[in-house]
Every structure is written in C-alpha cells, then in structure tokens.
Design a protein around this motif. Sequence first.
Motif, mmCIF file in Angstrom:
data_model
loop_
_atom_site.group_PDB
_atom_site.id
_atom_site.type_symbol
_atom_site.label_atom_id
_atom_site.label_comp_id
_atom_site.label_asym_id
_atom_site.label_seq_id
_atom_site.Cartn_x
_atom_site.Cartn_y
_atom_site.Cartn_z
ATOM 1 N N TYR A 9 0.841 -1.200 0.000
ATOM 2 C CA TYR A 9 0.000 0.000 0.000
ATOM 3 C C TYR A 9 0.877 1.251 0.000
ATOM 4 N N PHE A 10 1.882 1.302 0.861
ATOM 5 C CA PHE A 10 2.756 2.476 0.959
ATOM 6 C C PHE A 10 3.428 2.746 -0.382
ATOM 7 N N ARG A 11 3.990 1.724 -0.993
ATOM 8 C CA ARG A 11 4.641 1.872 -2.304
ATOM 9 C C ARG A 11 3.651 2.396 -3.344
ATOM 10 N N ASP A 12 2.512 1.756 -3.426
ATOM 11 C CA ASP A 12 1.523 2.136 -4.446
ATOM 12 C C ASP A 12 0.973 3.535 -4.209
ATOM 13 N N TYR A 13 0.765 3.886 -2.941
ATOM 14 C CA TYR A 13 0.254 5.218 -2.618
ATOM 15 C C TYR A 13 1.250 6.289 -3.072
ATOM 16 N N LEU A 14 2.515 6.111 -2.751
ATOM 17 C CA LEU A 14 3.503 7.104 -3.151
ATOM 18 C C LEU A 14 3.693 7.141 -4.667
ATOM 19 N N ASN A 15 3.602 6.001 -5.322
ATOM 20 C CA ASN A 15 3.718 5.992 -6.783
ATOM 21 C C ASN A 15 2.556 6.716 -7.461
ATOM 22 N N SER A 16 1.405 6.768 -6.807
ATOM 23 C CA SER A 16 0.228 7.383 -7.427
ATOM 24 C C SER A 16 -0.065 8.789 -6.905
ATOM 25 N N ASN A 17 0.718 9.288 -5.950
ATOM 26 C CA ASN A 17 0.417 10.566 -5.326
ATOM 27 C C ASN A 17 1.668 11.449 -5.304
ATOM 28 N N VAL A 18 1.734 12.377 -6.247
ATOM 29 C CA VAL A 18 2.910 13.240 -6.386
ATOM 30 C C VAL A 18 3.157 14.060 -5.117
ATOM 31 N N GLU A 19 2.101 14.581 -4.523
ATOM 32 C CA GLU A 19 2.244 15.406 -3.320
ATOM 33 C C GLU A 19 2.871 14.617 -2.170
ATOM 34 N N ALA A 20 2.387 13.406 -1.946
ATOM 35 C CA ALA A 20 2.931 12.564 -0.872
ATOM 36 C C ALA A 20 4.378 12.182 -1.176
ATOM 37 N N ARG A 21 4.647 11.876 -2.425
ATOM 38 C CA ARG A 21 6.010 11.507 -2.836
ATOM 39 C C ARG A 21 6.974 12.666 -2.572
ATOM 40 N N THR A 22 6.562 13.870 -2.947
ATOM 41 C CA THR A 22 7.393 15.061 -2.735
ATOM 42 C C THR A 22 7.618 15.301 -1.247
ATOM 43 N N GLN A 23 6.558 15.175 -0.470
ATOM 44 C CA GLN A 23 6.660 15.380 0.975
ATOM 45 C C GLN A 23 7.624 14.366 1.609
ATOM 46 N N TYR A 24 7.514 13.117 1.202
ATOM 47 C CA TYR A 24 8.379 12.065 1.742
ATOM 48 C C TYR A 24 9.844 12.350 1.404
ATOM 49 N N GLN A 25 10.085 12.760 0.184
ATOM 50 C CA GLN A 25 11.462 13.071 -0.220
ATOM 51 C C GLN A 25 12.007 14.256 0.577
ATOM 52 N N GLU A 26 11.170 15.263 0.821
ATOM 53 C CA GLU A 26 11.598 16.419 1.608
ATOM 54 C C GLU A 26 11.956 16.014 3.039
ATOM 55 N N ILE A 27 11.203 15.068 3.615
ATOM 56 C CA ILE A 27 11.494 14.573 4.962
ATOM 57 C C ILE A 27 12.872 13.904 4.982
ATOM 58 N N LYS A 28 13.157 13.105 3.978
ATOM 59 C CA LYS A 28 14.460 12.436 3.906
ATOM 60 C C LYS A 28 15.599 13.456 3.864
ATOM 61 N N PHE A 29 15.456 14.457 2.986
ATOM 62 C CA PHE A 29 16.516 15.448 2.846
ATOM 63 C C PHE A 29 16.650 16.316 4.098
ATOM 64 N N ALA A 30 15.533 16.581 4.777
ATOM 65 C CA ALA A 30 15.592 17.347 6.029
ATOM 66 C C ALA A 30 16.398 16.581 7.070
ATOM 67 N N TYR A 31 16.192 15.270 7.136
ATOM 68 C CA TYR A 31 16.959 14.466 8.086
ATOM 69 C C TYR A 31 18.449 14.551 7.759
ATOM 70 N N LEU A 32 18.780 14.356 6.501
ATOM 71 C CA LEU A 32 20.189 14.367 6.107
ATOM 72 C C LEU A 32 20.840 15.720 6.364
ATOM 73 N N LYS A 33 20.081 16.775 6.171
ATOM 74 C CA LYS A 33 20.614 18.126 6.361
ATOM 75 C C LYS A 33 20.808 18.454 7.844
ATOM 76 N N ASN A 34 19.873 17.994 8.682
ATOM 77 C CA ASN A 34 19.867 18.429 10.081
ATOM 78 C C ASN A 34 20.410 17.440 11.097
ATOM 79 N N ALA A 35 20.397 16.149 10.780
ATOM 80 C CA ALA A 35 20.751 15.182 11.808
ATOM 81 C C ALA A 35 21.796 14.193 11.329
ATOM 82 N N ALA A 36 21.365 13.290 10.465
ATOM 83 C CA ALA A 36 22.233 12.267 9.875
ATOM 84 C C ALA A 36 23.094 11.531 10.907
ATOM 85 N N LYS A 37 22.444 10.905 11.890
ATOM 86 C CA LYS A 37 23.173 10.157 12.914
ATOM 87 C C LYS A 37 23.315 8.686 12.577
ATOM 88 N N GLY A 38 22.261 8.069 12.083
ATOM 89 C CA GLY A 38 22.321 6.644 11.797
ATOM 90 C C GLY A 38 20.994 6.146 11.272
#
Length: 178
Positions: free
Chosen positions: A126-155
Amino acid sequence: MKLGLKQDEVRVVDYTPKWHEEFIRVQKELIENTGLDEKRIEHIGSTAIKGMAAKPILDLVAGVNDLGQVDQELLQAFHETGFLRLKVERPGEIVLAKFTDDTYQEKTHFIHLVEYRGELWNNVIYFRDYLNSNVEARTQYQEIKFAYLKNAAKGIKEYTDFKEAFVKGILAKRTESL
C-alpha cells in the motif's frame, strides 16, 4: 548503478530506473531458486517509487503462507542466491540481506520475508503504491528524507524514526479505506 550501504550509514542518491531492472533480475533469480511465485516477490521501499531519491539498497518483500513454517530448504535457496538471514528480530518478519563481498560490511539488498497478503505485506505494498500514485505525498516524503540528512544524519535507526510519523500517516489511510 552502485548499490550498497555500510552498517549504520545513511546516504540518499538520485532515482535511477536501473533499480527496477535490478529488481526484475533478482526476482527472476529468486523464482528459479526458491520456487516462489512471481506475485509473491515484490519490489518495495523507496527504490520502487518512480523518481524518488533513495538509499542505494534494493528492498524486496517475499510472501509465504506461514512464517512459522519457513523451512531450512527455503532459507538455503535464498542463501544460494546470495541472501543471508540476519539476526534482526522483527515480529512477523524474517530479514535477509545480500552483501557486496564476504566481509559482510556493505549490504546491497534486503528481503523482508512475511506472510503473503498479511498485515505487513499489505502495508508495504500500500505504501509503495500510494507514493507511486500521489505526487504530493512523494514530494513530501522526499523532503522529509533530505531534512533528516541536512539536520541530523546520525544513523539508520534515527533516520527510520524521523520518517515514522509520515509513514504511519500514509498507512492510516489504508486502515480508513478498509
């Protein structure tokens, strides 16, 4: 395309369609060696989401009828395709990984062995299919990943925890639609 991350390394790379090609190659190899049906081996995780930057590790889910009945023969078949069972303890899941070499320092692929069409199976699909079909959710998820890498990146645990609220929010949509 180079797959692989060392223990506790968090790195995100740009999407490549070669991830899907690698999934097809691995799926075919697993079908030939394990006897699992094609529909029971799916590409999951961020490498399965078109256009999504991701950790360079290919995630697959493999479904069996009863996780409690997984035998040595099946685990040996995975082993023969290069997948080793990890000592990771997760409820309702057996985790296997493939490594770059016999030092076992860098993982390239994961298999999440779960019950076919059980709760975990249904959630990751469901998670895979939802993100593949929803540009807004996909963009938001990618932004969360980059925010982590920019601000924390511990492990890797912290990375997963950082994304958890978003993932749970998407999975709640599945529950609501049932």
